[in-house]
Design a protein around this motif. Structure first.
Motif, PDB file in Angstrom:
ATOM      1  N   LYS A  27       0.805  -1.218   0.000  1.00 18.30           N
ATOM      2  CA  LYS A  27       0.000   0.000   0.000  1.00 18.30           C
ATOM      3  C   LYS A  27       0.844   1.277   0.000  1.00 18.30           C
ATOM      4  CE  LYS A  27      -3.843  -2.222   2.467  1.00 18.30           C
ATOM      5  NZ  LYS A  27      -4.688  -2.182   3.693  1.00 18.30           N
ATOM      6  N   SER A  28       2.150   1.131   0.077  1.00 17.60           N
ATOM      7  CA  SER A  28       3.003   2.319   0.135  1.00 17.60           C
ATOM      8  C   SER A  28       2.962   3.068  -1.198  1.00 17.60           C
ATOM      9  CB  SER A  28       4.453   1.916   0.422  1.00 17.60           C
ATOM     10  OG  SER A  28       4.571   1.274   1.655  1.00 17.60           O
ATOM     11  N   PRO A  29       2.803   4.381  -1.167  1.00 15.59           N
ATOM     12  CA  PRO A  29       2.861   5.153  -2.412  1.00 15.59           C
ATOM     13  C   PRO A  29       4.288   5.187  -2.943  1.00 15.59           C
ATOM     14  CG  PRO A  29       2.714   6.626  -0.535  1.00 15.59           C
ATOM     15  CD  PRO A  29       2.543   5.233   0.011  1.00 15.59           C
ATOM     16  N   PRO A  30       4.458   5.378  -4.237  1.00 16.61           N
ATOM     17  CA  PRO A  30       5.815   5.438  -4.808  1.00 16.61           C
ATOM     18  C   PRO A  30       6.701   6.464  -4.127  1.00 16.61           C
ATOM     19  CG  PRO A  30       4.167   5.302  -6.557  1.00 16.61           C
ATOM     20  CD  PRO A  30       3.410   5.480  -5.268  1.00 16.61           C
ATOM     21  N   LEU A  31       6.123   7.578  -3.684  1.00 21.60           N
ATOM     22  CA  LEU A  31       6.912   8.604  -3.006  1.00 21.60           C
ATOM     23  C   LEU A  31       7.592   8.041  -1.771  1.00 21.60           C
ATOM     24  CD1 LEU A  31       7.763  11.589  -2.588  1.00 21.60           C
ATOM     25  CD2 LEU A  31       5.636  11.889  -1.310  1.00 21.60           C
ATOM     26  N   HIS A  32       6.894   7.217  -1.005  1.00 23.77           N
ATOM     27  CA  HIS A  32       7.445   6.633   0.218  1.00 23.77           C
ATOM     28  C   HIS A  32       8.653   5.767  -0.100  1.00 23.77           C
ATOM     29  CE1 HIS A  32       7.214   5.087   4.364  1.00 23.77           C
ATOM     30  NE2 HIS A  32       7.559   3.929   3.835  1.00 23.77           N
ATOM     31  N   ASP A  33       8.517   4.902  -1.105  1.00 30.47           N
ATOM     32  CA  ASP A  33       9.616   4.013  -1.469  1.00 30.47           C
ATOM     33  C   ASP A  33      10.821   4.806  -1.972  1.00 30.47           C
ATOM     34  OD1 ASP A  33       7.723   2.144  -0.855  1.00 30.47           O
ATOM     35  OD2 ASP A  33       7.428   1.437  -2.899  1.00 30.47           O
ATOM     36  N   ARG A  34      10.572   5.834  -2.761  1.00 30.01           N
ATOM     37  CA  ARG A  34      11.677   6.652  -3.276  1.00 30.01           C
ATOM     38  C   ARG A  34      12.339   7.441  -2.144  1.00 30.01           C
ATOM     39  NH1 ARG A  34       7.949   8.471  -7.313  1.00 30.01           N
ATOM     40  NH2 ARG A  34       8.243  10.600  -6.525  1.00 30.01           N
ATOM     41  N   ALA A  35      11.559   7.826  -1.156  1.00 32.39           N
ATOM     42  CA  ALA A  35      12.115   8.557  -0.016  1.00 32.39           C
ATOM     43  C   ALA A  35      13.080   7.671   0.776  1.00 32.39           C
ATOM     44  CB  ALA A  35      10.992   9.061   0.881  1.00 32.39           C
ATOM     45  N   ILE A  36      12.725   6.411   0.955  1.00 27.42           N
ATOM     46  CA  ILE A  36      13.628   5.475   1.628  1.00 27.42           C
ATOM     47  C   ILE A  36      14.932   5.359   0.852  1.00 27.42           C
ATOM     48  CG2 ILE A  36      13.985   3.047   2.245  1.00 27.42           C
ATOM     49  CD1 ILE A  36      10.993   2.909   2.901  1.00 27.42           C
ATOM     50  N   GLU A  37      14.833   5.234  -0.459  1.00 22.75           N
ATOM     51  CA  GLU A  37      16.029   5.129  -1.287  1.00 22.75           C
ATOM     52  C   GLU A  37      16.867   6.401  -1.201  1.00 22.75           C
ATOM     53  OE1 GLU A  37      14.759   4.128  -5.193  1.00 22.75           O
ATOM     54  OE2 GLU A  37      13.948   2.187  -4.593  1.00 22.75           O
ATOM     55  N   SER A  38      16.227   7.553  -1.182  1.00 16.50           N
ATOM     56  CA  SER A  38      16.954   8.812  -1.067  1.00 16.50           C
ATOM     57  C   SER A  38      17.734   8.860   0.241  1.00 16.50           C
ATOM     58  CB  SER A  38      15.986   9.996  -1.154  1.00 16.50           C
ATOM     59  OG  SER A  38      16.656  11.223  -0.973  1.00 16.50           O
ATOM     60  N   GLY A  39      17.084   8.457   1.324  1.00 17.07           N
ATOM     61  CA  GLY A  39      17.771   8.427   2.606  1.00 17.07           C
ATOM     62  C   GLY A  39      18.938   7.467   2.616  1.00 17.07           C
ATOM     63  N   LEU A  40      18.749   6.290   2.033  1.00 20.14           N
ATOM     64  CA  LEU A  40      19.798   5.281   2.019  1.00 20.14           C
ATOM     65  C   LEU A  40      21.005   5.696   1.199  1.00 20.14           C
ATOM     66  CD1 LEU A  40      18.052   1.794   1.695  1.00 20.14           C
ATOM     67  CD2 LEU A  40      19.584   2.541   3.509  1.00 20.14           C
ATOM     68  N   PHE A  41      20.748   6.223   0.004  1.00 21.20           N
ATOM     69  CA  PHE A  41      21.829   6.444  -0.944  1.00 21.20           C
ATOM     70  C   PHE A  41      22.416   7.856  -0.903  1.00 21.20           C
ATOM     71  CE2 PHE A  41      19.508   2.869  -2.847  1.00 21.20           C
ATOM     72  CZ  PHE A  41      20.553   1.967  -2.996  1.00 21.20           C
ATOM     73  N   GLU A  42      21.702   8.818  -0.310  1.00 19.59           N
ATOM     74  CA  GLU A  42      22.156  10.205  -0.392  1.00 19.59           C
ATOM     75  C   GLU A  42      22.489  10.849   0.949  1.00 19.59           C
ATOM     76  OE1 GLU A  42      22.830  11.524  -3.210  1.00 19.59           O
ATOM     77  OE2 GLU A  42      21.983   9.905  -4.416  1.00 19.59           O
ATOM     78  N   SER A  43      21.964  10.334   2.047  1.00 23.24           N
ATOM     79  CA  SER A  43      22.139  11.043   3.319  1.00 23.24           C
ATOM     80  C   SER A  43      23.442  10.712   4.030  1.00 23.24           C
ATOM     81  CB  SER A  43      20.965  10.747   4.263  1.00 23.24           C
ATOM     82  OG  SER A  43      21.048   9.424   4.760  1.00 23.24           O
ATOM     83  N   GLY A  44      23.998   9.521   3.781  1.00 23.20           N
ATOM     84  CA  GLY A  44      25.154   9.085   4.556  1.00 23.20           C
ATOM     85  C   GLY A  44      24.792   8.664   5.962  1.00 23.20           C
ATOM     86  N   ARG A  45      23.490   8.545   6.235  1.00 24.64           N
ATOM     87  CA  ARG A  45      22.993   8.183   7.563  1.00 24.64           C
ATOM     88  C   ARG A  45      22.172   6.900   7.466  1.00 24.64           C
ATOM     89  NH1 ARG A  45      25.983  11.266  11.031  1.00 24.64           N
ATOM     90  NH2 ARG A  45      25.968  13.445  10.366  1.00 24.64           N
ATOM     91  N   PRO A  46      21.968   6.219   8.584  1.00 25.93           N
ATOM     92  CA  PRO A  46      21.144   5.013   8.540  1.00 25.93           C
ATOM     93  C   PRO A  46      19.654   5.339   8.483  1.00 25.93           C
ATOM     94  CG  PRO A  46      21.866   5.410  10.783  1.00 25.93           C
ATOM     95  CD  PRO A  46      22.528   6.460   9.930  1.00 25.93           C
ATOM     96  N   ILE A  47      18.916   4.404   7.925  1.00 29.46           N
ATOM     97  CA  ILE A  47      17.451   4.461   7.929  1.00 29.46           C
ATOM     98  C   ILE A  47      16.961   3.394   8.909  1.00 29.46           C
ATOM     99  CG2 ILE A  47      15.375   3.935   6.600  1.00 29.46           C
ATOM    100  CD1 ILE A  47      16.214   6.375   5.469  1.00 29.46           C
ATOM    101  N   LEU A  48      16.114   3.787   9.836  1.00 26.48           N
ATOM    102  CA  LEU A  48      15.477   2.830  10.742  1.00 26.48           C
ATOM    103  C   LEU A  48      14.054   2.615  10.253  1.00 26.48           C
ATOM    104  CD1 LEU A  48      15.472   1.103  13.325  1.00 26.48           C
ATOM    105  CD2 LEU A  48      14.757   3.158  14.585  1.00 26.48           C
ATOM    106  N   LEU A  49      13.762   1.392   9.810  1.00 27.98           N
ATOM    107  CA  LEU A  49      12.444   1.069   9.289  1.00 27.98           C
ATOM    108  C   LEU A  49      11.609   0.385  10.363  1.00 27.98           C
ATOM    109  CD1 LEU A  49      13.330  -0.284   5.716  1.00 27.98           C
ATOM    110  CD2 LEU A  49      12.609   2.019   6.377  1.00 27.98           C
ATOM    111  N   SER A  50      10.427   0.917  10.590  1.00 30.60           N
ATOM    112  CA  SER A  50       9.532   0.334  11.585  1.00 30.60           C
ATOM    113  C   SER A  50       8.738  -0.807  10.966  1.00 30.60           C
ATOM    114  CB  SER A  50       8.576   1.391  12.127  1.00 30.60           C
ATOM    115  OG  SER A  50       7.707   1.842  11.099  1.00 30.60           O
ATOM    116  N   PRO A  51       8.365  -1.805  11.757  1.00 30.53           N
ATOM    117  CA  PRO A  51       7.529  -2.901  11.261  1.00 30.53           C
ATOM    118  C   PRO A  51       6.068  -2.473  11.188  1.00 30.53           C
ATOM    119  CG  PRO A  51       8.008  -3.236  13.573  1.00 30.53           C
ATOM    120  CD  PRO A  51       8.755  -1.992  13.164  1.00 30.53           C
TER     121      PRO A  51
END
Length: 281
Positions: A127-151
């Motif tokens: 159910k995640s919108p494409p924006l959400h998935d792309r935002a995760i990728e942006s954080g992973l590949f561009e921020s230099g910081r970790p992403i904490l994903l909630s269940p």
């Protein structure tokens, strides 16, 4: 050293509750500041998807502004409900703040996230919108910081019983380095090797454990066979069997495109994790 600053991109959808609960658990554990902002579609994306729809541009702008207001209400109402104080210039403990007028689109996460210790979002689902998935990728590949994903369901606690999915990779080493404040607070740390699983040549689990010990972290090794499972399935099954409340994993040791086409451990964990997952690339 600790995770004192937490960025929470805020959206108006059901999974947001778990992301907020996870962020708050982490903030209470580390006495952190949490900052929210409205994650919004860029107007040009709306227009591109409605070339012949004839909906006026002002309508798009109004809809996006309404979503931003709802996001702020969700974030601030949650903090007030849980008695989290609003941050002031002198606040150095658990607190929250809101960033007004954040730029639209997902790329802002990759840039603004660089001045936070961790970015918290809900893991993607059908159910995640494409924006959400792309935002995760942006954080992973561009921020230099970790992403904490909630269940999907909010955890009851976090980072007390931690599983490290060791595959010898640069990405996994980076994830561990960024997670050191949590590892040093954990009651139990397990270093998992999946025999026959995806990985790269590199230091053994025993060498990693010696490194952790020199940083004051007592860790125990564990080895499991695939037994007909893929690597991601073996990792998540082990986490469940140990009752872990955090998984630390390097993201996309295999290329992202390859994993999207053929599958991979990161893709499986993103789609199926029932516990918080700290990812870094």
């Amino acid at each position: 050293m600790s995770m004192k600053t937490i960025l929470v991109p805020t959206e108006n959808h059901n999974a947001m509750q778990s992301a907020l609960e996870t962020a708050l658990l982490l903030a209470r554990r580390c006495d952190s500041y949490m900052e929210g902002f409205a994650l919004r579609w860029a107007i040009n994306e709306f227009i591109g998807g409605d070339i012949v729809g004839g909906i006026p541009l002002e309508r798009y702008k109004r809809d996006i502004a309404d979503e931003a207001k709802k996001a702020r209400q969700i974030f601030e109402s949650f903090m007030q409900k849980h008695d989290v104080p609003r941050s002031t210039e002198t606040t150095e403990s658990l607190s929250f703040g809101w960033l007004d007028d954040a730029p639209e689109g997902e790329s802002f996460i990759g840039s603004y996230g660089r001045v936070f210790d961790v970015i918290v979002m809900s893991r993607p689902d059908a159910k995640s919108p494409p924006l959400h998935d792309r935002a995760i990728e942006s954080g992973l590949f561009e921020s230099g910081r970790p992403i904490l994903l909630s269940p999907p369901s909010p955890p009851r606690q976090i980072a007390t019983n931690v599983l490290i999915a060791w595959n010898c990779s640069t990405e996994q080493a980076r994830a561990i380095a960024l997670a050191m404040p949590l590892l040093q607070k954990a009651d139990r740390v397990t270093v998992l090797t999946v025999i026959g699983g995806t990985g790269v040549p590199g230091p053994s689990a025993e060498q990693l454990i010696r490194y952790l010990q020199r940083n004051g972290i007592v860790a125990e090794p564990m080895r499991v066979e695939l037994d007909g499972r893929n690597t991601g399935e073996a990792i998540l099954a082990t986490a469940q069997s140990l009752g872990c409340d955090l998984l630390i994993k390097g993201a996309y040791t295999q290329s992202r495109l390859r994993q999207m086409i053929f599958g991979g451990a990161t893709q499986h964990v993103l789609a199926n994790a029932a516990l918080p997952v700290l990812l870094a690339n």
